[in-house]
Design a protein around this motif. Structure first.
Motif, mmCIF file in Angstrom:
data_model
loop_
_atom_site.group_PDB
_atom_site.id
_atom_site.type_symbol
_atom_site.label_atom_id
_atom_site.label_comp_id
_atom_site.label_asym_id
_atom_site.label_seq_id
_atom_site.Cartn_x
_atom_site.Cartn_y
_atom_site.Cartn_z
ATOM 1 N N PRO A 1 0.855 -1.396 -0.193
ATOM 2 C CA PRO A 1 -0.114 0.254 0.067
ATOM 3 C C PRO A 1 0.863 1.282 -0.037
ATOM 4 O O PRO A 1 0.174 2.439 0.294
ATOM 5 C CB PRO A 1 -0.898 -0.031 1.238
ATOM 6 C CG PRO A 1 0.095 -0.835 2.130
ATOM 7 C CD PRO A 1 0.786 -1.881 1.155
ATOM 8 N N GLY B 1 -0.751 3.004 -2.597
ATOM 9 C CA GLY B 1 -1.990 2.745 -2.557
ATOM 10 C C GLY B 1 -3.029 3.953 -2.509
ATOM 11 O O GLY B 1 -2.517 4.971 -2.440
ATOM 12 N N VAL C 1 -13.911 1.984 -5.106
ATOM 13 C CA VAL C 1 -12.670 1.981 -4.938
ATOM 14 C C VAL C 1 -11.975 1.940 -3.616
ATOM 15 O O VAL C 1 -12.219 2.734 -2.818
ATOM 16 C CB VAL C 1 -11.779 3.417 -5.512
ATOM 17 C CG1 VAL C 1 -10.391 3.124 -5.725
ATOM 18 C CG2 VAL C 1 -12.594 3.313 -7.036
ATOM 19 N N GLU C 2 -11.656 0.640 -3.273
ATOM 20 C CA GLU C 2 -11.188 0.281 -1.941
ATOM 21 C C GLU C 2 -9.724 1.077 -1.548
ATOM 22 O O GLU C 2 -8.861 1.018 -2.189
ATOM 23 C CB GLU C 2 -10.987 -1.261 -1.732
ATOM 24 C CG GLU C 2 -12.031 -2.042 -1.770
ATOM 25 C CD GLU C 2 -11.831 -3.516 -1.490
ATOM 26 O OE1 GLU C 2 -10.692 -3.872 -0.960
ATOM 27 O OE2 GLU C 2 -12.867 -4.138 -1.862
ATOM 28 N N SER C 3 -9.741 1.689 -0.390
ATOM 29 C CA SER C 3 -8.769 2.328 0.143
ATOM 30 C C SER C 3 -7.511 1.399 0.277
ATOM 31 O O SER C 3 -7.751 0.311 0.797
ATOM 32 C CB SER C 3 -9.162 3.202 1.538
ATOM 33 O OG SER C 3 -7.870 3.810 1.923
ATOM 34 N N THR D 1 -5.682 -0.028 -2.008
ATOM 35 C CA THR D 1 -5.594 -0.727 -3.376
ATOM 36 C C THR D 1 -4.401 0.010 -3.828
ATOM 37 O O THR D 1 -4.392 1.079 -4.183
ATOM 38 C CB THR D 1 -6.708 -0.772 -4.157
ATOM 39 O OG1 THR D 1 -7.827 -1.239 -3.459
ATOM 40 C CG2 THR D 1 -6.462 -1.483 -5.437
ATOM 41 N N ARG E 1 -3.113 -0.932 -9.807
ATOM 42 C CA ARG E 1 -3.996 -2.127 -9.853
ATOM 43 C C ARG E 1 -5.618 -1.923 -10.177
ATOM 44 O O ARG E 1 -6.382 -2.607 -9.916
ATOM 45 C CB ARG E 1 -3.789 -3.073 -8.816
ATOM 46 C CG ARG E 1 -2.383 -3.858 -8.885
ATOM 47 C CD ARG E 1 -2.288 -4.674 -7.728
ATOM 48 N NE ARG E 1 -3.237 -5.649 -7.604
ATOM 49 C CZ ARG E 1 -3.240 -6.486 -6.680
ATOM 50 N NH1 ARG E 1 -2.366 -6.615 -5.527
ATOM 51 N NH2 ARG E 1 -4.161 -7.618 -6.633
ATOM 52 N N VAL E 2 -5.669 -0.508 -10.032
ATOM 53 C CA VAL E 2 -6.973 0.089 -10.018
ATOM 54 C C VAL E 2 -7.573 -0.123 -11.530
ATOM 55 O O VAL E 2 -6.767 0.606 -12.600
ATOM 56 C CB VAL E 2 -6.963 1.656 -9.685
ATOM 57 C CG1 VAL E 2 -8.499 2.108 -10.005
ATOM 58 C CG2 VAL E 2 -6.635 1.679 -8.051
#
Length: 252
Positions: free
Chosen positions: A64, A67, A90-92, A94, A98-99
């Motif tokens: 991360p 991230g 969108v996950e924190s 990540t 990779r988004v």
């Protein structure tokens, strides 16, 4: 024998010392040795570069460190930033690289009010969403409220009160697109004069104008030409202007 020590001649050797050994000049490395050293240096450099690249890739892709820390939302008018963020999902933390920007955009476009969205990554940890909201061009009145219709003919939102200045669409379900094509295809000055659009079918579009006038349009085909003919006809006295056949327009 004199008690005074005899003077030594310059350069005379000390009787008790040994002659100094000659030093050999340092040996120069051969071409083969130089080549081997160069190869070794290159291999060591390549290994070092690979190690650095591996560390960087692992850091970027699997940790991360770079991230997602923030999801910025721009361009919203009626939507809230939180609604857009929730849809984007969108996950924190990540890793930024990779988004999946296409997947994020697809999720945001599922919001009925969204016409389009641009998703960008910004180092070190920001995902930026620039939203283009739909704009209403007409309204369909129904028991549950005012249905807003955009330039594509999409019924995308229902509100309690229609926005001021929007013409009402009194159209059949299969005639919505034709009515919107006519409404958005006429000049701005003429559009401001339209109070409502009626269409029982895609080939029977009629515009209710101010001062009790009506323009019979027919289908949405040849709309720019029909609009030009209508503007000429409206200089004459009459209340019904038929431009469904622009070659043979009538006024009554």
């Amino acid at each position: 024998m004199s008690t005074q020590a005899a003077r030594r001649r310059p350069g005379a050797a000390n009787p008790g010392s040994r002659p100094a050994a000659r030093r050999r000049p340092p040996r120069r490395p051969t071409r083969a040795e130089l080549h081997r050293r160069q190869v070794v240096r290159r291999r060591l450099g390549a290994i070092l570069v690979m190690l650095v690249v591996t560390v960087v890739v692992c850091t970027v892709w699997f940790t991360p460190v770079l991230g997602v820390r923030e999801v910025q939302v721009r361009g919203t008018v009626n939507l809230t930033a939180d609604e857009v963020r929730a849809a984007a999902a969108v996950e924190s933390g990540t890793p930024l690289v990779r988004v999946d920007v296409d997947a994020v955009a697809a999720r945001v476009r599922e919001l009925p009010r969204v016409a389009g969205v641009v998703v960008e990554r910004a180092v070190p940890g920001t995902v930026r969403l620039t939203v283009d909201e739909r704009e209403p061009v007409g309204v369909i009145m129904a028991p549950d409220g005012a249905h807003l219709v955009d330039v594509t003919g999409k019924d995308y939102a229902t509100v309690a009160q229609p926005p001021a200045g929007l013409p009402e669409l009194r159209v059949a379900g299969d005639a919505v697109v034709a009515a919107v094509e006519v409404l958005t295809g006429i000049p701005e000055g003429l559009r401001a004069d339209v109070l409502s659009v009626t269409a029982d079918s895609p080939s029977d579009v009629r515009l209710a104008l101010s001062a009790g006038r009506e323009a019979r349009w027919g289908s949405s085909a040849d709309t720019p030409r029909k609009a030009a003919v209508l503007q000429v006809l409206m200089t004459r006295k009459g209340t019904v202007f038929d431009v469904s056949s622009p070659e043979l327009p009538t006024v009554s």
